[in-house]
Scaffold this motif. Structure first.
Motif, PDB file in Angstrom:
ATOM      1  N   THR A  13       0.874  -1.375  -0.105  1.00 40.54           N
ATOM      2  CA  THR A  13      -0.241  -0.099  -0.008  1.00 40.54           C
ATOM      3  C   THR A  13       0.946   1.241  -0.070  1.00 40.54           C
ATOM      4  N   ARG A  14       0.182   2.348  -0.155  1.00 35.14           N
ATOM      5  CA  ARG A  14       0.742   3.758  -0.312  1.00 35.14           C
ATOM      6  C   ARG A  14       1.290   3.991   1.127  1.00 35.14           C
ATOM      7  N   PHE A  15       0.326   3.672   2.045  1.00 41.35           N
ATOM      8  CA  PHE A  15       0.608   4.040   3.547  1.00 41.35           C
ATOM      9  C   PHE A  15       1.857   3.259   3.945  1.00 41.35           C
ATOM     10  N   GLN A  16       2.114   1.969   3.623  1.00 41.35           N
ATOM     11  CA  GLN A  16       3.279   1.233   3.941  1.00 41.35           C
ATOM     12  C   GLN A  16       4.403   2.007   3.220  1.00 41.35           C
ATOM     13  N   HIS A  17       4.321   2.266   2.340  1.00 40.49           N
ATOM     14  CA  HIS A  17       5.508   3.039   1.520  1.00 40.49           C
ATOM     15  C   HIS A  17       5.805   4.295   2.324  1.00 40.49           C
ATOM     16  N   GLU A  18       4.899   5.117   2.784  1.00 42.43           N
ATOM     17  CA  GLU A  18       5.004   6.434   3.245  1.00 42.43           C
ATOM     18  C   GLU A  18       5.661   6.096   4.749  1.00 42.43           C
ATOM     19  N   THR A 156      -5.656   3.127   8.822  1.00 37.43           N
ATOM     20  CA  THR A 156      -6.054   3.162   7.323  1.00 37.43           C
ATOM     21  C   THR A 156      -6.526   1.539   7.220  1.00 37.43           C
ATOM     22  N   LYS A 157      -7.068   1.205   5.874  1.00 40.91           N
ATOM     23  CA  LYS A 157      -7.253  -0.025   5.730  1.00 40.91           C
ATOM     24  C   LYS A 157      -6.020  -0.991   5.533  1.00 40.91           C
ATOM     25  N   GLN A 158      -6.180  -2.029   6.012  1.00 42.25           N
ATOM     26  CA  GLN A 158      -4.857  -3.139   6.015  1.00 42.25           C
ATOM     27  C   GLN A 158      -5.011  -3.854   4.557  1.00 42.25           C
ATOM     28  N   PRO A 159      -3.866  -4.412   4.153  1.00 43.50           N
ATOM     29  CA  PRO A 159      -3.721  -4.719   3.010  1.00 43.50           C
ATOM     30  C   PRO A 159      -4.899  -5.898   2.620  1.00 43.50           C
ATOM     31  N   TRP A 160      -5.196  -6.878   3.550  1.00 42.44           N
ATOM     32  CA  TRP A 160      -5.871  -7.785   3.182  1.00 42.44           C
ATOM     33  C   TRP A 160      -7.421  -7.432   3.123  1.00 42.44           C
ATOM     34  N   GLN A 161      -7.817  -6.340   3.613  1.00 40.68           N
ATOM     35  CA  GLN A 161      -8.991  -5.723   3.421  1.00 40.68           C
ATOM     36  C   GLN A 161      -9.089  -5.063   2.021  1.00 40.68           C
ATOM     37  N   ILE A 162      -7.999  -4.585   1.593  1.00 46.33           N
ATOM     38  CA  ILE A 162      -8.052  -3.815   0.424  1.00 46.33           C
ATOM     39  C   ILE A 162      -8.253  -4.942  -0.688  1.00 46.33           C
ATOM     40  N   LEU A 163      -7.408  -6.031  -0.512  1.00 49.05           N
ATOM     41  CA  LEU A 163      -7.433  -7.175  -1.355  1.00 49.05           C
ATOM     42  C   LEU A 163      -9.073  -7.727  -1.613  1.00 49.05           C
ATOM     43  N   GLU A 164      -9.401  -8.119  -0.547  1.00 50.04           N
ATOM     44  CA  GLU A 164     -10.817  -8.396  -0.520  1.00 50.04           C
ATOM     45  C   GLU A 164     -11.843  -7.484  -1.292  1.00 50.04           C
ATOM     46  N   SER A 165     -11.718  -6.309  -1.064  1.00 43.22           N
ATOM     47  CA  SER A 165     -12.536  -5.371  -1.548  1.00 43.22           C
ATOM     48  C   SER A 165     -12.459  -5.377  -3.170  1.00 43.22           C
ATOM     49  N   ILE A 166     -11.167  -5.384  -3.492  1.00 42.59           N
ATOM     50  CA  ILE A 166     -10.945  -5.586  -5.189  1.00 42.59           C
ATOM     51  C   ILE A 166     -11.542  -6.864  -5.497  1.00 42.59           C
ATOM     52  N   ALA A 167     -11.463  -8.008  -4.676  1.00 41.87           N
ATOM     53  CA  ALA A 167     -11.930  -9.414  -5.411  1.00 41.87           C
ATOM     54  C   ALA A 167     -13.488  -9.207  -5.448  1.00 41.87           C
ATOM     55  N   VAL A 168     -14.102  -8.632  -4.788  1.00 36.76           N
ATOM     56  CA  VAL A 168     -15.580  -8.585  -4.696  1.00 36.76           C
ATOM     57  C   VAL A 168     -16.148  -7.551  -5.620  1.00 36.76           C
ATOM     58  N   ASP A 169     -15.331  -6.342  -5.744  1.00 36.46           N
ATOM     59  CA  ASP A 169     -15.815  -5.145  -6.710  1.00 36.46           C
ATOM     60  C   ASP A 169     -15.964  -5.727  -8.313  1.00 36.46           C
ATOM     61  N   TYR A 182      -5.638   3.323  -2.240  1.00 35.14           N
ATOM     62  CA  TYR A 182      -4.567   2.627  -1.406  1.00 35.14           C
ATOM     63  C   TYR A 182      -3.631   1.908  -1.921  1.00 35.14           C
ATOM     64  N   VAL A 183      -3.568   1.304  -3.024  1.00 37.97           N
ATOM     65  CA  VAL A 183      -2.686   0.390  -3.692  1.00 37.97           C
ATOM     66  C   VAL A 183      -1.438   1.299  -4.247  1.00 37.97           C
ATOM     67  N   HIS A 184      -0.386   0.605  -3.787  1.00 41.31           N
ATOM     68  CA  HIS A 184       0.902   1.495  -4.230  1.00 41.31           C
ATOM     69  C   HIS A 184       1.183   1.011  -5.725  1.00 41.31           C
ATOM     70  N   PRO A 185       1.819   2.183  -6.379  1.00 37.73           N
ATOM     71  CA  PRO A 185       2.053   1.711  -8.020  1.00 37.73           C
ATOM     72  C   PRO A 185       2.926   0.409  -8.222  1.00 37.73           C
ATOM     73  N   ALA A 186       3.881   0.047  -7.379  1.00 39.39           N
ATOM     74  CA  ALA A 186       4.523  -1.104  -7.566  1.00 39.39           C
ATOM     75  C   ALA A 186       3.466  -2.333  -7.844  1.00 39.39           C
ATOM     76  N   SER A 187       2.451  -2.435  -6.629  1.00 39.61           N
ATOM     77  CA  SER A 187       1.453  -3.436  -6.776  1.00 39.61           C
ATOM     78  C   SER A 187       0.566  -3.147  -7.882  1.00 39.61           C
ATOM     79  N   LYS A 188       0.291  -2.036  -8.436  1.00 45.03           N
ATOM     80  CA  LYS A 188      -0.578  -1.870  -9.553  1.00 45.03           C
ATOM     81  C   LYS A 188      -0.058  -2.208 -10.965  1.00 45.03           C
ATOM     82  N   ARG A 189       1.273  -2.260 -10.811  1.00 40.50           N
ATOM     83  CA  ARG A 189       2.133  -2.351 -12.128  1.00 40.50           C
ATOM     84  C   ARG A 189       1.957  -4.144 -12.219  1.00 40.50           C
ATOM     85  N   LEU A 190       2.513  -4.709 -11.119  1.00 39.91           N
ATOM     86  CA  LEU A 190       2.602  -6.208 -11.151  1.00 39.91           C
ATOM     87  C   LEU A 190       1.151  -6.747 -11.263  1.00 39.91           C
ATOM     88  N   TRP A 191       0.219  -6.380 -10.716  1.00 39.88           N
ATOM     89  CA  TRP A 191      -1.252  -6.739 -10.745  1.00 39.88           C
ATOM     90  C   TRP A 191      -1.848  -6.747 -12.203  1.00 39.88           C
TER      91      TRP A 191
END
Length: 536
Positions: A13-18, A156-169, A182-191
C-alpha cells in the motif's frame, strides 16, 4: 538497526511506503511503538527484511500470488526507500506459538548467516496479533497501520481488506476507490501486467474450493494418500489402454501415482505429463516426488490450478485427459452448473481425436425404485441412538464399534445435511428381521459410504449417485463427446466381496405390504463405478 516486516505481502500500500520512507528519513529514535511509547533505538536503518510468509502457497484466496511475483513487487516497491531491502521466503508451518522464533531462524538460514536478528539489532513492523509472538521474544513492535494502544483500531485499511474489496468489486480496477486510493504503484504495475486482478476475482468467486485451496477441510490426508496409492495400479490398469500419446493431463492427480505409472509405459516415452492438483498438501507431495526422481519421464509438470472454474490447459492442446474420483466432488462441493462447466471445459481442452478418460462412482439406473434393504445387526453394537462426540477420533471409534444397521441411522441424520437433504425411509419387520424401505438411490449412497469412518464427516458431504450411467452418457454427448463402446458401469467386485456380502442384502417386492420374506425377491448388487472413455 534492521526493520523486520513479516507478512504475506500479496498487496503493498501507499501507506506502507510512506511509513517506511518516514522511518528512513527520521530514524527510529522517538518512533511510537505499539504501546504508544517512544522507541529509544539509535543508529541508522541498515535495511528492511520482508519476511514473506506462506511463501510456499499460491493460487488460493489467502495466498493468491506465488513467491516470485511477491518478490518482484517488493523489490519495485522498495527501490526508492533509501536503504536496502531483503526478501526472505518463510514457508507455512501452520498455527504455531513458535512461528516468530521459526521466522528468525529461517532468515538466518536463508541468508547464510548474514542476517542474524536479535531484539538488539532489529525492530519488528507488525499490525496483526502475530506481533505478540515477537514481543515474547523481546522485540520492539512498530504498529504500521495499527493505532498505538490496547484498542484494536487502525489509521487506514489493512492490505487484506483492500485485497478482498478488489476481489468482490465488479468494476474495473481504475473505477474502484480502494484500488485507486490505497494500492501502491508497484503493486498496480505487477497486478496489471500479470492479470492478478482477474485471478483474485476468480479465486474469491469460487464456492467449491476453500480459503487455502482445498475442496474439504475435514479430510485426513494421511489416510487419503494411503488409499490413493493402494488403488493406483488398479485405476491405471483399467485406463491404460485408452491413453493417447502426446500431451497427457491428470486433473485431480492427488499424489501423482497415476502419472508415475503412465511414465513407465514404453509407448508414452515421448509424451509430456501435466498433473493438476488444487489441494495444497497433495500438490506439495507431487513436487517432492518429482524432486525424489519418482517419475521415469523428465517431462512431468505439476500445476496448482482450479479446473472447476475454467480451462487448465490451452484449447485444443491435449491428447489425453484423465480424471478419477473427481467429478462427483464437483457436484457435491459445488453445484450442477459447475459440473456441466467442467465437462464442457474438458471438451475445449482436447485436440480433435483426443480422449477424456473419466473413472468415478455412479448411481443406479432406476434410482427412484423403492427397495427393501437388510443390514447386519450382529456385526457390532446394535445401539441405534445417534450420539454427539467431542472429537473426530471418538466418533470414528464409535462408528467402528456399532453394527452396519446402527451405522445407517448416523448416515440418515448426517448425509448432506448442510444441503438440507432429506432421506426418507421406513422400518418394516418380516419374520423377525428388520428391513429399511427406501429409494434405491439412497440405498446406494449409504452402501458406498458406510465404511469410510476415517473421513466420515467429509464423506457425508459427497453425493455419489446423482447421475446414472445413462445420465452421464446423455450429458457427455450433449457437450459434443463421442462415447467409446469401452465405456461401462459396473459393480466393483472388491467392494462387493469386502463391503457388501454379509453386511447387506437388497430385495424388491410386487406387494404393497409383504407378509413374509417369501414375498421378497433378492436383487443383484447395484453398480458402484463407471469408466467413461469420451473422444472429441
Amino acid at each position: 538497526m534492521y526493520l523486520l516486516f513479516p507478512g504475506r505481502h500479496h498487496l503493498l500500500t501507499r501507506f506502507q511506503h510512506e511509513y517506511l520512507s518516514m522511518l528512513g528519513k527520521e530514524g527510529l529514535w522517538g518512533a511510537i511503538d505499539v504501546a504508544g511509547k517512544s522507541l529509544e533505538k539509535a543508529g541508522r536503518i541498515k535495511g528492511v527484511i520482508f519476511a514473506v510468509t506462506s511463501a510456499n502457497h499460491n493460487s488460493t484466496r489467502r495466498n493468491p500470488l506465488p513467491l516470485y511475483q511477491r518478490a518482484m513487487m517488493i523489490q519495485d516497491f522498495s527501490s526508492d526507500l533509501g536503504y536496502p531491502s531483503y526478501v526472505v521466503p518463510i514457508d507455512d508451518i501452520g498455527l504455531s506459538d513458535h512461528f516468530a522464533e521459526y521466522t528468525i531462524k529461517k532468515i538466518e538460514a536463508e541468508t547464510d548467516g548474514k542476517l542474524q536478528l536479535t531484539p538488539n539489532n532489529a525492530v519488528v513492523l507488525c499490525s496483526t496479533p502475530v506481533m505478540h509472538l515477537y514481543q515474547n521474544l523481546g522485540y520492539s513492535i512498530l504498529p504500521v497501520e495499527r493505532i498505538p494502544g490496547t484498542k484494536e483500531s487502525f489509521v487506514t485499511k489493512q492490505p487484506w481488506q483492500i485485497l478482498e474489496s478488489i476481489a468482490v468489486d465488479k468494476r474495473l480496477p481504475k473505477d474502484q476507490e480502494d484500488y485507486v486510493r490505497y494500492v501502491h504503484p508497484a503493486s498496480k504495475r505487477l497486478w496489471e501486467e500479470y492479470g492478478i486482478v482477474e485471478k483474485v476475482k476468480v479465486l474469491f468467486a469460487d464456492s467449491v474450493v476453500g480459503d487455502d485451496g482445498d475442496l474439504t477441510e475435514s479430510r485426513d490426508y494421511n489416510t487419503y494418500v494411503r488409499e490413493m496409492d493402494e488403488i493406483a495400479e488398479l485405476k491405471f490398469n483399467e485406463t491404460k489402454d485408452y491413453i493417447r500419446p502426446g500431451r497427457i493431463g491428470d486433473i485431480g492427480c492427488a499424489v501423482g501415482s497415476w502419472i508415475k505409472l503412465a511414465t513407465e509405459q514404453p509407448n508414452l516415452i515421448e509424451s509430456d505429463f501435466y498433473g493438476v492438483e488444487i489441494a495444497r498438501k497433495l500438490y506439495d507431495i507431487c513436487h517432492q516426488r518429482k524432486e525424489n526422481g519418482d517419475f521415469s519421464n523428465t517431462n512431468v509438470f505439476f500445476l496448482r490450478k482450479n479446473a472447476v472454474t475454467g480451462l487448465v490447459f490451452p484449447k485444443g492442446s491435449m491428447k489425453t485427459i484423465h480424471t478419477s474420483s473427481l467429478t462427483h466432488e464437483i457436484e457435491s462441493y459445488g453445484d450442477r452448473e459447475k459440473l456441466l462447466s467442467f465437462i464442457s471445459n474438458r471438451y475445449e481442452e482436447l485436440a480433435h481425436g483426443g480422449v477424456w478418460i473419466n473413472r468415478d462412482v455412479v448411481g443406479p439406473e432406476d434410482k427412484d425404485k423403492i427397495v427393501y434393504l437388510w443390514l447386519n445387526e450382529e456385526d457390532g453394537n446394535n445401539d441405534t441412538s445417534v450420539k454427539t462426540f467431542s472429537s473426530k477420533q471418538e466418533k470414528k471409534n464409535h462408528l467402528d464399534s456399532i453394527s452396519t444397521y446402527a451405522r445407517f441411522f448416523y448416515f440418515q441424520k448426517e448425509f448432506r445435511k448442510e444441503q438440507n437433504y432429506r432421506l426418507d425411509y421406513e422400518i418394516r419387520s418380516l419374520e423377525g428381521k428388520n428391513f429399511l424401505v427406501m429409494s434405491l438411490q439412497n440405498v446406494c449412497e449409504f452402501l458406498s459410504k458406510k465404511d469410510y469412518t476415517d473421513n466420515w464427516d467429509s464423506e457425508m458431504h459427497e453425493s455419489f449417485c446423482f447421475w446414472s450411467f445413462e445420465d452421464w452418457k446423455t450429458e457427455m454427448k450433449r457437450s459434443g463427446f463421442t462415447l467409446s463402446s469401452s465405456s461401462r458401469a459396473y459393480s466393483n467386485p472388491w467392494i462387493v466381496e469386502n463391503r457388501f456380502l454379509g453386511k447387506a442384502a437388497l430385495y424388491e417386492t410386487s406387494s404393497s405390504f409383504p407378509k413374509g420374506i417369501s414375498d421378497l425377491q433378492l436383487l443383484s448388487w447395484p453398480v458402484t463405478h463407471m469408466l467413461l472413455v469420451a473422444a472429441k
